[in-house]
Design a protein around this motif. Structure first.
Motif, PDB file in Angstrom:
ATOM      1  N   ILE A   1       0.844  -1.202   0.000  1.00  0.00           N
ATOM      2  CA  ILE A   1       0.000   0.000   0.000  1.00  0.00           C
ATOM      3  C   ILE A   1       0.877   1.249   0.000  1.00  0.00           C
ATOM      4  O   ILE A   1       0.564   2.235  -0.668  1.00  0.00           O
ATOM      5  CB  ILE A   1      -0.950  -0.017   1.215  1.00  0.00           C
ATOM      6  N   ARG A   2       1.982   1.203   0.722  1.00  0.00           N
ATOM      7  CA  ARG A   2       2.915   2.327   0.707  1.00  0.00           C
ATOM      8  C   ARG A   2       3.441   2.568  -0.711  1.00  0.00           C
ATOM      9  O   ARG A   2       3.572   3.713  -1.156  1.00  0.00           O
ATOM     10  CB  ARG A   2       4.078   2.058   1.660  1.00  0.00           C
ATOM     11  N   LEU A   3       3.726   1.465  -1.407  1.00  0.00           N
ATOM     12  CA  LEU A   3       4.215   1.584  -2.781  1.00  0.00           C
ATOM     13  C   LEU A   3       3.147   2.176  -3.706  1.00  0.00           C
ATOM     14  O   LEU A   3       3.454   2.966  -4.606  1.00  0.00           O
ATOM     15  CB  LEU A   3       4.672   0.221  -3.298  1.00  0.00           C
ATOM     16  N   VAL A   4       1.895   1.798  -3.473  1.00  0.00           N
ATOM     17  CA  VAL A   4       0.796   2.358  -4.278  1.00  0.00           C
ATOM     18  C   VAL A   4       0.737   3.871  -4.097  1.00  0.00           C
ATOM     19  O   VAL A   4       0.613   4.624  -5.074  1.00  0.00           O
ATOM     20  CB  VAL A   4      -0.547   1.707  -3.888  1.00  0.00           C
ATOM     21  N   TRP A   5       0.830   4.328  -2.853  1.00  0.00           N
ATOM     22  CA  TRP A   5       0.780   5.769  -2.604  1.00  0.00           C
ATOM     23  C   TRP A   5       1.999   6.479  -3.177  1.00  0.00           C
ATOM     24  O   TRP A   5       1.897   7.614  -3.652  1.00  0.00           O
ATOM     25  CB  TRP A   5       0.640   6.039  -1.113  1.00  0.00           C
ATOM     26  N   LEU A   6       3.146   5.815  -3.137  1.00  0.00           N
ATOM     27  CA  LEU A   6       4.346   6.393  -3.736  1.00  0.00           C
ATOM     28  C   LEU A   6       4.160   6.583  -5.234  1.00  0.00           C
ATOM     29  O   LEU A   6       4.501   7.646  -5.795  1.00  0.00           O
ATOM     30  CB  LEU A   6       5.550   5.492  -3.460  1.00  0.00           C
ATOM     31  N   VAL A   7       3.600   5.565  -5.901  1.00  0.00           N
ATOM     32  CA  VAL A   7       3.359   5.648  -7.345  1.00  0.00           C
ATOM     33  C   VAL A   7       2.340   6.739  -7.658  1.00  0.00           C
ATOM     34  O   VAL A   7       2.529   7.548  -8.574  1.00  0.00           O
ATOM     35  CB  VAL A   7       2.894   4.288  -7.897  1.00  0.00           C
ATOM     36  N   LEU A   8       1.242   6.764  -6.908  1.00  0.00           N
ATOM     37  CA  LEU A   8       0.201   7.770  -7.149  1.00  0.00           C
ATOM     38  C   LEU A   8       0.741   9.175  -6.946  1.00  0.00           C
ATOM     39  O   LEU A   8       0.428  10.098  -7.717  1.00  0.00           O
ATOM     40  CB  LEU A   8      -0.993   7.527  -6.231  1.00  0.00           C
ATOM     41  N   LEU A   9       1.551   9.345  -5.922  1.00  0.00           N
ATOM     42  CA  LEU A   9       2.141  10.656  -5.682  1.00  0.00           C
ATOM     43  C   LEU A   9       3.098  11.039  -6.808  1.00  0.00           C
ATOM     44  O   LEU A   9       3.136  12.195  -7.242  1.00  0.00           O
ATOM     45  CB  LEU A   9       2.875  10.660  -4.336  1.00  0.00           C
ATOM     46  N   GLY A  10       3.837  10.048  -7.308  1.00  0.00           N
ATOM     47  CA  GLY A  10       4.730  10.304  -8.432  1.00  0.00           C
ATOM     48  C   GLY A  10       3.978  10.680  -9.688  1.00  0.00           C
ATOM     49  O   GLY A  10       4.414  11.563 -10.441  1.00  0.00           O
ATOM     50  N   VAL A  11       2.835  10.030  -9.917  1.00  0.00           N
ATOM     51  CA  VAL A  11       2.018  10.352 -11.094  1.00  0.00           C
ATOM     52  C   VAL A  11       1.425  11.751 -10.973  1.00  0.00           C
ATOM     53  O   VAL A  11       1.353  12.502 -11.954  1.00  0.00           O
ATOM     54  CB  VAL A  11       0.896   9.307 -11.263  1.00  0.00           C
ATOM     55  N   ALA A  12       1.015  12.109  -9.766  1.00  0.00           N
ATOM     56  CA  ALA A  12       0.382  13.409  -9.557  1.00  0.00           C
ATOM     57  C   ALA A  12       1.386  14.558  -9.478  1.00  0.00           C
ATOM     58  O   ALA A  12       1.022  15.720  -9.690  1.00  0.00           O
ATOM     59  CB  ALA A  12      -0.459  13.386  -8.278  1.00  0.00           C
TER      60      ALA A  12
END
Length: 206
Positions: free
Chosen positions: A151-162
């Motif tokens: 889940i931490r990785l998901v948020w990292l990816v989403l933050l990177g996309v945004a």
């Protein structure tokens, strides 16, 4: 399970942003524009009464996304991690403080630049509404403190996309972009402070 979800302020916030999506789509353009103008946390609206309406603008703006309306309910799911970390009351207080504090900081920069001639006076009326500051802070917390590593990785990816959209114009000193950096820093500060408080009892015990 359902009882806990209903009592969780994150559920209500995500639901409010989800409702905002169809509402903004259904509103006639002129009414949507009036809503955005009224809820915008710009210098004109943040002026003290009766010229402005600072409290109303600050509250409503957190529930009225300006751009990419559909993405904010998804990103706001990060607030669940903050609630699990800090509890409901502290989460509401913290994210409200981030929203108000970062807005105050960025609008102070706008005022300073207008006062010194580097921005036109019309920038006091720019549209500036949405939940991005508090959501970015919550995402920073979720990226570091979500219970599952994936889940931490998901948020990292989403933050990177945004990030490109959130930081657009930062090299030119865009105040909103700077605000997103401040909000992210606030989230990391919460993570660091929480870790320090958890480590302190262990040191005392040792």
């Amino acid at each position: 399970m359902m009882h806990n979800l209903v009592r969780n302020p994150a559920s209500w916030y995500v639901a409010a942003l989800a409702v905002a999506c169809p509402v903004e789509e259904l509103l006639p353009p002129d009414r949507l524009d009036r809503l955005l103008q009224w809820s915008s946390t710009n210098l004109a609206n943040l002026h003290l009464w009766p010229q402005g309406h600072p409290v109303e603008a600050l509250v409503v703006s957190a529930f009225v996304p300006q751009d990419s309306v559909w993405i904010w309910p998804l990103l706001a799911l990060s607030t669940y991690t903050v609630v699990s970390l800090l509890g409901a009351g502290r989460t509401v207080a913290l994210l409200a403080l981030v929203h108000v504090g970062v807005t105050a900081a960025t609008e102070t920069m706008v005022w300073w630049r207008i006062h010194h001639g580097s921005l036109p006076p019309s920038d006091a009326y720019l549209l500036d509404t949405g939940p991005s500051y508090l959501v970015v802070a919550a995402m920073a917390v979720a990226m570091c403190r979500a219970r599952q590593v994936w889940i931490r990785l998901v948020w990292l990816v989403l933050l990177g996309v945004a990030a490109p959209g959130l930081l657009d114009g930062i090299t030119d000193g865009d105040c909103s972009a700077i605000g997103h950096v401040l909000a992210f820093t606030a989230g990391l500060t919460v993570v660091w402070t929480h870790r320090q408080r958890r480590a302190t009892p262990d040191l005392i015990t040792a």
